[in-house]
Write a protein that holds these residues in place. Structure first.
Motif, mmCIF file in Angstrom:
data_model
loop_
_atom_site.group_PDB
_atom_site.id
_atom_site.type_symbol
_atom_site.label_atom_id
_atom_site.label_comp_id
_atom_site.label_asym_id
_atom_site.label_seq_id
_atom_site.Cartn_x
_atom_site.Cartn_y
_atom_site.Cartn_z
ATOM 1 N N ALA A 168 39.521 -3.259 1.352
ATOM 2 C CA ALA A 168 38.481 -4.075 0.727
ATOM 3 C C ALA A 168 38.090 -5.242 1.641
ATOM 4 O O ALA A 168 36.907 -5.556 1.803
ATOM 5 C CB ALA A 168 38.952 -4.597 -0.623
ATOM 6 N N ARG B 247 33.196 4.669 -6.931
ATOM 7 C CA ARG B 247 33.429 5.157 -5.570
ATOM 8 C C ARG B 247 32.374 6.179 -5.168
ATOM 9 O O ARG B 247 31.843 6.144 -4.061
ATOM 10 C CB ARG B 247 34.833 5.747 -5.449
ATOM 11 N N THR C 96 39.563 -2.258 -10.585
ATOM 12 C CA THR C 96 40.048 -1.070 -9.866
ATOM 13 C C THR C 96 40.958 -1.433 -8.706
ATOM 14 O O THR C 96 42.127 -1.046 -8.667
ATOM 15 C CB THR C 96 38.858 -0.234 -9.352
ATOM 16 N N VAL C 97 40.436 -2.186 -7.750
ATOM 17 C CA VAL C 97 41.230 -2.495 -6.554
ATOM 18 C C VAL C 97 42.374 -3.444 -6.878
ATOM 19 O O VAL C 97 43.491 -3.287 -6.366
ATOM 20 C CB VAL C 97 40.317 -3.089 -5.461
ATOM 21 N N ARG D 33 44.973 -1.181 -0.302
ATOM 22 C CA ARG D 33 43.681 -1.353 -0.966
ATOM 23 C C ARG D 33 43.062 -2.705 -0.611
ATOM 24 O O ARG D 33 41.863 -2.802 -0.354
ATOM 25 C CB ARG D 33 43.845 -1.226 -2.489
ATOM 26 N N ALA E 280 38.354 2.005 -0.582
ATOM 27 C CA ALA E 280 39.343 0.966 -0.874
ATOM 28 C C ALA E 280 40.185 1.272 -2.102
ATOM 29 O O ALA E 280 41.290 0.734 -2.252
ATOM 30 C CB ALA E 280 38.642 -0.383 -1.049
ATOM 31 N N ALA E 281 39.692 2.113 -3.008
ATOM 32 C CA ALA E 281 40.455 2.435 -4.215
ATOM 33 C C ALA E 281 41.335 3.665 -4.046
ATOM 34 O O ALA E 281 42.051 4.040 -4.982
ATOM 35 C CB ALA E 281 39.487 2.654 -5.380
#
Length: 448
Positions: free
Chosen positions: A340, A403, A260-261, A336, A327-328
């Motif tokens: 993170a 999330r 994702t990130v 991002r 963060a996403a």
């Protein structure tokens, strides 16, 4: 203050010689490096063929063993008086149990072996913590524990970075052999650590040890007073709640970061870095920060008290989950990454504050003959969070996304902070009146 205590207070390792400090640091760093390398690598391997729930079970498997066996090994060490033998023996068996992972494939086979590995690997920490706590004494317990936990943080950081690098360089069998090598180094270093506790006059029989362990782990109502001191029992409850949040989030973090990130890799000055490598670096921020924060908060614990650190650390753990959930959200890769990374700094500070405060608190209130046992019970509380948290957060993530699961899970850490603020009485020697340190808090008066 006695001369011996004064010496302990003046030395950074809590009174240990340079050789002892080196052995303690090496044993701690390599033990936790091998453990985190196994956990991160296995999560990535399982994530390639399994669901988010299966990934979360990698961490749960470890903490299932911790929940049951950490206090058992601590009690064995206390009852027999052979603390170093317990550390070395359990570490050696854990090392041997890594080897089958070089040939076992699939999803659930490795997870089962990780659970068996945990049964013995968890024998190291409660016993070493009791030894380090004794070396520090009343005047330097926070600094002594901070020194050990700083070494532990270095091992965690090295393990996370190594995971990011070795996942791209080695086949699973080669990576697991590297883990076994690190574990063996820890075992040898533990054998060099001297126990400051007096040697027992005689070793009790196996039957006597078993009976005493049952009595300690399943105490009668009239034999639970040591759990009430300064609200100790509620500290364990709060630790379980807080660890449900953090361990649930951390169980999914390797896959969350990669998929994702960091999806697609990271373009850094024209070079595209593999997402797994960047993941390892991001995860290493947490233990690297711990290696600094542990020493800092060890001094704070000795000068300002234990309770404020525990409350702040648990509240910060909830904040960590929220930051990582956010963060996403940004569209750009660098925002991002920044979020993170910020989340990892937050959890480094939060964990260091909470752990240093909690360990010093337990060392303050624990009777000498129960110190390893109560350090092990802390691991059990952590293990409860590790058993319940990852599958709970993993199940929510499977339905609602990671999330949302992180955000929901943060509430448990905030609840833990509120519980500690309400129920714990400060334990730092000289920090409160003696009568305040020897009684239960009102919230515990009716708790059996």
């Amino acid at each position: 203050m006695s001369d011996a205590t004064a010496t302990r207070a003046d030395e950074p390792g809590g009174g240990a010689s340079r050789l002892q400090q080196g052995a303690i640091a090496l044993a701690g760093a390599t033990r936790f490096a091998s453990g985190v390398l196994m956990g991160t690598a296995m999560a990535v391997y399982v994530g390639r063929g399994g669901s988010a729930f299966a990934v979360s079970m990698v961490l749960t498997a470890y903490f299932l063993g911790m929940t049951v066996f950490a206090p058992v090994w601590g009690a064995v060490a206390d009852v027999t008086g052979r603390r170093r033998a317990v550390m070395v023996g359990t570490s050696l068996v854990a090392t041997l149990l890594v080897l089958p992972l070089t040939v076992v494939e699939g999803v659930w086979g490795p997870i089962g072996l990780r659970a068996l590995y945990a049964v013995f690997a968890v024998g190291f920490q409660p016993v070493m913590l009791a030894v380090v706590s004794d070396l520090g004494g009343d005047e330097a317990r926070g600094r002594s524990l901070g020194f050990f936990n700083s070494a532990r943080g270095v091992g965690f950081a090295g393990g996370q970075v190594a995971a990011g690098v070795l996942l791209g360089l080695l086949a699973p069998a080669g990576l697991y052999l590297a883990i076994a090598g690190l574990s063996l180094v820890s075992t040898v270093a533990a054998a060099l650590v001297s126990d400051p506790a007096p040697a027992p006059e005689r070793t009790p029989s196996v039957r006597a040890v078993g009976a005493e362990i049952r009595r300690r782990l399943l105490p009668a109502v009239e034999d639970r007073e040591h759990l009430r001191t300064n609200g100790l029992w509620w500290l364990y409850v709060a630790l379980a709640l807080r660890n449900m949040t953090v361990l649930g989030v951390m169980s999914l973090m390797p896959v969350y970061l990669v998929d994702t990130v960091l999806a697609g890799g990271v373009d850094l000055l024209g070079a595209v870095l593999a997402a797994e490598l960047v993941m390892g670096v991001l995860l290493a921020i947490n233990p690297t920060g711990q290696s600094v924060f542990m020493v800092l908060f060890g001094r704070v614990a000795d000068s300002s008290g234990r309770k404020p650190l525990i409350v702040a650390g648990m509240a910060g753990s909830g904040a960590f989950a929220l930051v990582e959930a956010a963060a996403a959200l940004p569209a750009g890769l660098w925002p991002r990454l920044a979020l993170a990374g910020l989340g990892m700094v937050v959890i480094a500070a939060a964990f260091s504050a909470m752990t240093t405060g909690a360990l010093a608190f337990i060392g303050d209130v624990a009777p000498q003959e129960r110190r390893s046992e109560l350090m092990g019970l802390r691991s059990t509380a952590k293990g409860v969070g590790g058993v319940v948290g990852p599958p709970t957060i993993g199940a929510v993530a499977t339905v609602a996304g990671m999330r949302a699961a992180f955000a929901v899970g943060s509430a448990l850490a905030f609840l833990a902070a509120a519980l500690v603020a309400r129920t714990l009485a400060e334990s730092r020697p000289g920090g409160v009146a003696p009568d305040e340190r020897s009684v239960s808090t009102p919230a515990m008066a009716n708790d059996d």
